[in-house]
Design a protein around this motif. Structure first.
Motif, PDB file in Angstrom:
ATOM      1  N   GLU A 370       0.908  -1.041   0.171  1.00  0.00           N
ATOM      2  CA  GLU A 370       0.122  -0.186   0.065  1.00  0.00           C
ATOM      3  C   GLU A 370       0.688   1.119  -0.272  1.00  0.00           C
ATOM      4  O   GLU A 370       0.861   1.841  -1.236  1.00  0.00           O
ATOM      5  CB  GLU A 370      -0.297  -0.196   1.116  1.00  0.00           C
ATOM      6  N   ARG A 371       1.996   1.516   0.529  1.00  0.00           N
ATOM      7  CA  ARG A 371       2.932   2.932   0.468  1.00  0.00           C
ATOM      8  C   ARG A 371       3.236   2.366  -0.516  1.00  0.00           C
ATOM      9  O   ARG A 371       3.764   3.687  -0.728  1.00  0.00           O
ATOM     10  CB  ARG A 371       4.444   2.087   1.668  1.00  0.00           C
ATOM     11  N   TYR A 372       3.837   1.767  -1.566  1.00  0.00           N
ATOM     12  CA  TYR A 372       4.681   1.446  -2.424  1.00  0.00           C
ATOM     13  C   TYR A 372       3.330   2.084  -4.004  1.00  0.00           C
ATOM     14  O   TYR A 372       3.423   2.744  -4.211  1.00  0.00           O
ATOM     15  CB  TYR A 372       4.812   0.139  -2.760  1.00  0.00           C
ATOM     16  N   LEU A 373       2.046   1.466  -3.402  1.00  0.00           N
ATOM     17  CA  LEU A 373       1.233   2.297  -4.305  1.00  0.00           C
ATOM     18  C   LEU A 373       1.416   4.054  -4.151  1.00  0.00           C
ATOM     19  O   LEU A 373       0.771   4.568  -4.980  1.00  0.00           O
ATOM     20  CB  LEU A 373      -0.486   1.611  -4.570  1.00  0.00           C
ATOM     21  N   ASP A 374       0.957   4.215  -2.767  1.00  0.00           N
ATOM     22  CA  ASP A 374       0.958   5.569  -2.626  1.00  0.00           C
ATOM     23  C   ASP A 374       1.950   5.936  -2.925  1.00  0.00           C
ATOM     24  O   ASP A 374       1.780   7.405  -3.586  1.00  0.00           O
ATOM     25  CB  ASP A 374       0.868   5.795  -0.897  1.00  0.00           C
ATOM     26  N   PHE A 375       3.170   6.003  -3.045  1.00  0.00           N
ATOM     27  CA  PHE A 375       4.650   6.988  -3.487  1.00  0.00           C
ATOM     28  C   PHE A 375       4.125   6.412  -5.328  1.00  0.00           C
ATOM     29  O   PHE A 375       4.607   7.740  -5.123  1.00  0.00           O
ATOM     30  CB  PHE A 375       5.719   5.445  -3.175  1.00  0.00           C
ATOM     31  N   ILE A 376       3.658   5.655  -6.052  1.00  0.00           N
ATOM     32  CA  ILE A 376       2.989   5.866  -7.208  1.00  0.00           C
ATOM     33  C   ILE A 376       2.140   6.915  -7.780  1.00  0.00           C
ATOM     34  O   ILE A 376       2.686   7.694  -8.294  1.00  0.00           O
ATOM     35  CB  ILE A 376       2.608   4.688  -7.864  1.00  0.00           C
ATOM     36  N   ASP A 377       1.371   7.161  -6.517  1.00  0.00           N
ATOM     37  CA  ASP A 377      -0.151   8.083  -6.670  1.00  0.00           C
ATOM     38  C   ASP A 377       0.756   9.458  -6.087  1.00  0.00           C
ATOM     39  O   ASP A 377       0.214  10.573  -6.751  1.00  0.00           O
ATOM     40  CB  ASP A 377      -0.645   7.609  -5.274  1.00  0.00           C
ATOM     41  N   ASP A 378       2.040   9.111  -5.209  1.00  0.00           N
ATOM     42  CA  ASP A 378       2.227  10.691  -5.333  1.00  0.00           C
ATOM     43  C   ASP A 378       3.064  11.640  -6.030  1.00  0.00           C
ATOM     44  O   ASP A 378       3.939  12.241  -6.387  1.00  0.00           O
ATOM     45  CB  ASP A 378       3.120  11.035  -4.014  1.00  0.00           C
ATOM     46  N   HIS A 379       3.702  10.515  -7.630  1.00  0.00           N
ATOM     47  CA  HIS A 379       4.311  10.947  -8.648  1.00  0.00           C
ATOM     48  C   HIS A 379       4.173  10.116  -9.830  1.00  0.00           C
ATOM     49  O   HIS A 379       4.264  10.281 -10.783  1.00  0.00           O
ATOM     50  CB  HIS A 379       6.092  10.007  -8.451  1.00  0.00           C
ATOM     51  N   LEU A 380       2.763  10.207  -9.635  1.00  0.00           N
ATOM     52  CA  LEU A 380       2.047   9.337 -11.444  1.00  0.00           C
ATOM     53  C   LEU A 380       2.247  10.365 -12.746  1.00  0.00           C
ATOM     54  O   LEU A 380       2.302  11.696 -12.362  1.00  0.00           O
ATOM     55  CB  LEU A 380       0.925   9.524 -10.664  1.00  0.00           C
ATOM     56  N   ALA A 381       2.623  10.148 -13.316  1.00  0.00           N
ATOM     57  CA  ALA A 381       2.891  10.783 -14.547  1.00  0.00           C
ATOM     58  C   ALA A 381       0.849  10.698 -15.331  1.00  0.00           C
ATOM     59  O   ALA A 381       0.340  10.654 -14.814  1.00  0.00           O
ATOM     60  CB  ALA A 381       3.436   9.485 -15.507  1.00  0.00           C
ATOM     61  N   GLN A 382       1.311  13.341 -15.980  1.00  0.00           N
ATOM     62  CA  GLN A 382       0.195  13.069 -16.454  1.00  0.00           C
ATOM     63  C   GLN A 382      -0.176  12.870 -17.558  1.00  0.00           C
ATOM     64  O   GLN A 382       0.311  13.028 -18.040  1.00  0.00           O
ATOM     65  CB  GLN A 382       0.334  14.317 -15.056  1.00  0.00           C
TER      66      GLN A 382
END
Length: 452
Positions: A370-382
């Motif tokens: 879940e923390r990994y997915l949150d990290f992606i969420d924070d840096h998701l490409a636009q």
């Protein structure tokens, strides 16, 4: 030619497709009911890794398509994780199939279950496979197509036939397990200054390729197989003189064209992914040579009006290497989808080919997923249409591609395989990953070395 093949995603031409991909490598040359214990383990690992490909297909497929996944993705907690990936894909602006166009099937007997499933309304055109193989015979139903696939995916077939077609390959000796103690083999070891590369058929990924220092070591590697096992010995290519590359071609009855080119990335000597983007280029002469290999594949029957994928593994001579060395060496063909085709297709659909991109597979502890997915969420490409070019852009961004919902016990920790693309400054990503995530999440990142 049947309408079940490794169709190129860039040439969909409006046709509706069902994407069905599972672990196929072992069944190309071996009967799955008679695998050795090591092959059984390799096949199982390949099936697991395929789960990441299935998730990535949701981002690649068009709304009118269907995608076949393992039924594990429909179970808790993986169904929620899958939905989170679909949310990421939506935010990236990717046009995905609707939920009623996603099928869930057991890992064992996957293709048979897919074949029994009714097709969605209006979706009866094509079946897109990872490769034409023995395990998915119930979908392609063509012994002729299976023979073509076996030949074009065979390292031995290619090494035997490529020189006559004018395709440059490393120095090679084709032999059998029962002949590995012969003087011919000993002479090859002496001539090419061991270690040499040993390759055999039908195992997934790099599991069928190893360096061997001697005839005894070669025999030990193939000990579990019958004496008539085909073995290919090949001179090792000097990495000081060559850079390892790979490319995908789309082959149709009308033309052959290149869809992407990538540089292989290593961490601690092992393949981890690909570098894509403006730094990875070919000269017109190099492109022409690779397109000619597409013609070679087509001459062997590997073609379809809809366009199918062919991967080429090759080495380019470095500018600093002696000019007496061949400028290009081809090591093998992959008449199938390749691991690098997935990120290349994501970048094409995201119109992000103007940015350096590192696509790689790594690990994440199940407890930290879940923390990994949150990290992606924070840096998701636009999505490109949402980017304000007047604003300062982030140093890096992330495109998630997939995960494997089968935790593996590694060094006493339940780990998941995860697959992602980093756009932009990889060093900045590595620093942020180190500051935000534990050392057990994406542990390979510090070891990934990009070309200067």
């Amino acid at each position: 030619m049947p309408d079940a093949a490794p169709f190129s995603p860039a040439d969909a031409s409006g046709s509706s497709r069902r994407y069905s991909m599972a672990g196929d490598d072992c069944s190309l040359h071996f009967d799955l009911d008679t695998l050795t214990p090591k092959q059984q383990q390799d096949h199982r690992e390949n099936q697991l890794l395929t789960a990441m490909l299935q998730v990535a297909l949701l981002g690649i497929a068009n709304p009118q398509d269907e995608v076949s996944l393992y039924d594990r993705f429909a179970e808790a907690p993986w169904a929620d994780a899958l939905n989170r990936y679909r949310t990421f894909f939506d935010r990236l602006g990717l046009q995905q199939p609707a939920p009623d166009r996603i099928g869930f099937y057991p890992m064992e007997g996957f293709y048979e279950a897919v074949a029994r499933a009714p097709r969605a309304d209006g979706n009866g055109d094509q079946e897109t496979l990872y490769m034409v193989s023995g395990s998915n015979r119930c979908l392609h139903q063509s012994e002729e197509w299976l023979t073509i696939s076996r030949n074009l995916n065979s390292k031995l077939h290619f090494a035997e036939h490529a020189p006559a077609a004018g395709i440059p390959v490393p120095a090679t000796l084709l032999t059998h397990k029962g002949e590995l103690e012969s003087t011919t083999v000993s002479s090859f070891f002496a001539t090419h200054q061991a270690p040499v590369m040993l390759k055999i058929q039908g195992l997934a990924g790099a599991r069928n390729v190893t360096r061997v220092e001697s005839q005894a070591q070669a025999l030990a590697y193939v000990e579990e197989f019958a004496d008539d096992l085909d073995v290919l010995l090949q001179a090792q290519i000097n990495n000081d003189h060559y850079v390892e590359m790979t490319a995908d071609l789309t082959i149709s009855d009308q033309q052959v064209h290149m869809t992407n080119v990538r540089q292989i990335l290593f961490a601690n000597g092992l393949w981890v992914g690909n570098l894509l983007g403006p730094r990875v280029t070919l000269t017109a002469e190099q492109q022409s040579a690779l397109l000619g290999i597409g013609d070679y594949a087509r001459d062997h029957g590997y073609t379809h009006p809809a366009g199918i994928n062919l991967g080429i593994d090759f080495f380019l001579r470095r500018p600093t290497a002696p000019d007496t060395l061949p400028p290009l060496l081809i090591t093998e063909l992959n008449a199938r989808w390749t691991g690098g085709l997935f990120p290349a297709e994501f970048l094409r659909q995201l119109e992000a080919n103007d940015t350096d991109a590192v696509a790689f597979i790594d690990l994440c502890p199940e407890a930290e997923f879940e923390r990994y997915l949150d990290f992606i969420d924070d840096h998701l490409a636009q999505e490109r249409s949402q980017v304000d070019v007047t604003e300062a852009q982030p140093a890096f961004s992330i495109v998630p591609m997939g995960f494997c919902p089968y935790p593996q016990q590694l060094d006493g920790t339940a780990q998941l395989f995860v697959w992602q693309i980093v756009l932009g400054d990889f060093a900045a990503f590595a620093r942020e990953r180190g500051a935000t995530l534990s050392a057990l999440t994406l542990p390979t990142v510090p070891a990934i070395v990009l070309p200067s």
